[in-house]
Scaffold this motif. Structure first.
Motif, PDB file in Angstrom:
ATOM      1  N   TYR A  67       0.847  -1.084   0.037  1.00 53.95           N
ATOM      2  CA  TYR A  67       0.113   0.021   0.024  1.00 53.95           C
ATOM      3  C   TYR A  67       0.880   1.503  -0.013  1.00 53.95           C
ATOM      4  O   TYR A  67       0.640   2.236  -0.970  1.00 53.95           O
ATOM      5  CB  TYR A  67      -1.112  -0.068   1.267  1.00 53.95           C
ATOM      6  N   ASP A  68       1.917   1.251   0.836  1.00 53.82           N
ATOM      7  CA  ASP A  68       2.901   2.409   0.893  1.00 53.82           C
ATOM      8  C   ASP A  68       3.688   2.509  -0.440  1.00 53.82           C
ATOM      9  O   ASP A  68       3.776   3.550  -0.984  1.00 53.82           O
ATOM     10  CB  ASP A  68       3.635   2.229   2.096  1.00 53.82           C
ATOM     11  N   LEU A 128       1.570   4.491  -2.776  1.00 55.48           N
ATOM     12  CA  LEU A 128       1.228   5.705  -2.257  1.00 55.48           C
ATOM     13  C   LEU A 128       2.471   6.530  -2.715  1.00 55.48           C
ATOM     14  O   LEU A 128       2.211   7.739  -2.893  1.00 55.48           O
ATOM     15  CB  LEU A 128       0.910   5.838  -0.670  1.00 55.48           C
ATOM     16  N   THR A 129       3.589   5.964  -2.493  1.00 54.94           N
ATOM     17  CA  THR A 129       4.708   6.835  -2.918  1.00 54.94           C
ATOM     18  C   THR A 129       5.520   6.506  -4.255  1.00 54.94           C
ATOM     19  O   THR A 129       6.447   7.146  -4.571  1.00 54.94           O
ATOM     20  CB  THR A 129       5.813   6.468  -1.798  1.00 54.94           C
TER      21      THR A 129
END
Length: 302
Positions: A27-28, A31-32
């Motif tokens: 997920y991160d 996001l990034t």
């Protein structure tokens, strides 16, 4: 013999934590991803950039491999596979967790031009610690002859942790504490001396993310030590690999990306990014003139 209800419940808890760690990492990543493309891929190649990419994608591949094993897709009831899996994941955990500390150290400390000797001492301390961890894993793989309980039923590699294993966390506790104290001390000194070069928002990001990274790193060490000690003969001992390791990776990668994005937004007129990369080059070329990422002397202009 069929596994007990307690065993199956503990295995379920382990799966939940491993799935949570993997989900957080993926997920991160998404996001990034935009920041990664903008502030990592579009920058010149440096040692930190290579290490960051290896750590980022190595973690994604490694944690996905762990997750596939945790759902029973890989072992097929093989004791030999599980023995190899235990060794590989132990080495992966050491490389993943400690290499991100080296990346953070090189990236953050380069910004305020720390002494090469100090940086090298910390970097080589982490490298030595990685080698000790991998040596311990190799010795355990050769001498312990691990057996994995209920493998024919669960198809998941479940074994016990050696009673001494928690001691390896002591080195990480000490190194992380020294790194954090040194970082905060340098931030305090250089925030006073170089306010004209490093305005308050960069310093704010450094302080904020250094504290977050330290808290996450120490929490990961604590989780590892507790689960390897309290649940040494329990499926939950694996939570250190499947849950704690992704947390450290996410915190460290976000710190590096936040520093890059701050440079891009705030310091284009001062060309701070070139100054940072010049100082990174100083780690490998002591007392050399200012250099950019391509190895050519800087013109001296900001």
């Amino acid at each position: 013999m069929a596994p007990s209800p307690e065993f199956m419940q503990d295995l379920w808890v382990r799966k939940i934590f491993s799935t949570t760690g993997h989900t957080l990492l993926v997920y991160d990543y998404f996001l990034t991803l935009k920041d990664e493309v903008c502030y990592i891929w579009n920058r010149p190649w440096t040692v930190v950039k290579v290490m960051f990419i290896i750590n980022r994608y190595g973690n994604l591949i490694g944690q996905t491999f762990i997750q596939l094993e945790e759902v029973g897709f890989l072992s097929h009831g093989s004791q030999v596979f599980c023995q190899r899996f235990a060794f590989v994941t132990a080495c992966f955990m050491a490389l993943s967790a400690e290499s991100i500390h080296i990346i953070v150290l090189m990236r953050t400390w380069a910004i305020w031009g720390t002494q090469k000797r100090v940086a090298n001492i910390l970097i080589w301390s982490y490298v030595s610690y990685i080698l000790v961890l991998m040596g311990t894993a190799t010795y355990g793989a050769i001498t312990s002859h691990l057996q994995f309980a209920q493998l024919d039923v669960t198809h998941i590699c479940v074994t016990t942790a050696p009673s001494y294993i928690w001691l390896i966390c002591c080195g990480s506790f000490i190194l992380d504490a020294v790194l954090f104290v040194s970082t905060m001390r340098c931030l305090r000194v250089y925030s006073r001396e170089f306010q004209s070069l490093y305005p308050s928002d960069l310093l704010h990001i450094l302080v904020r993310d250094a504290i977050i990274f330290f808290i996450v790193s120490m929490s990961s060490n604590a989780i590892t030590a507790v689960f390897w000690t309290v649940y040494a003969d329990n499926p939950k001992c694996f939570i250190a690999k499947g849950f704690a390791t992704p947390l450290v990776s996410v915190a460290g990668q976000r710190l590096v990306l936040n520093l890059r994005s701050s440079e891009g937004r705030t310091y284009s007129t001062r060309d701070l990014s070139r100054e940072v990369d010049r100082q990174l080059e100083a780690f490998t070329a002591a007392d050399s003139p200012c250099q950019n990422d391509t190895g050519h002397p800087e013109s001296g202009q900001r």
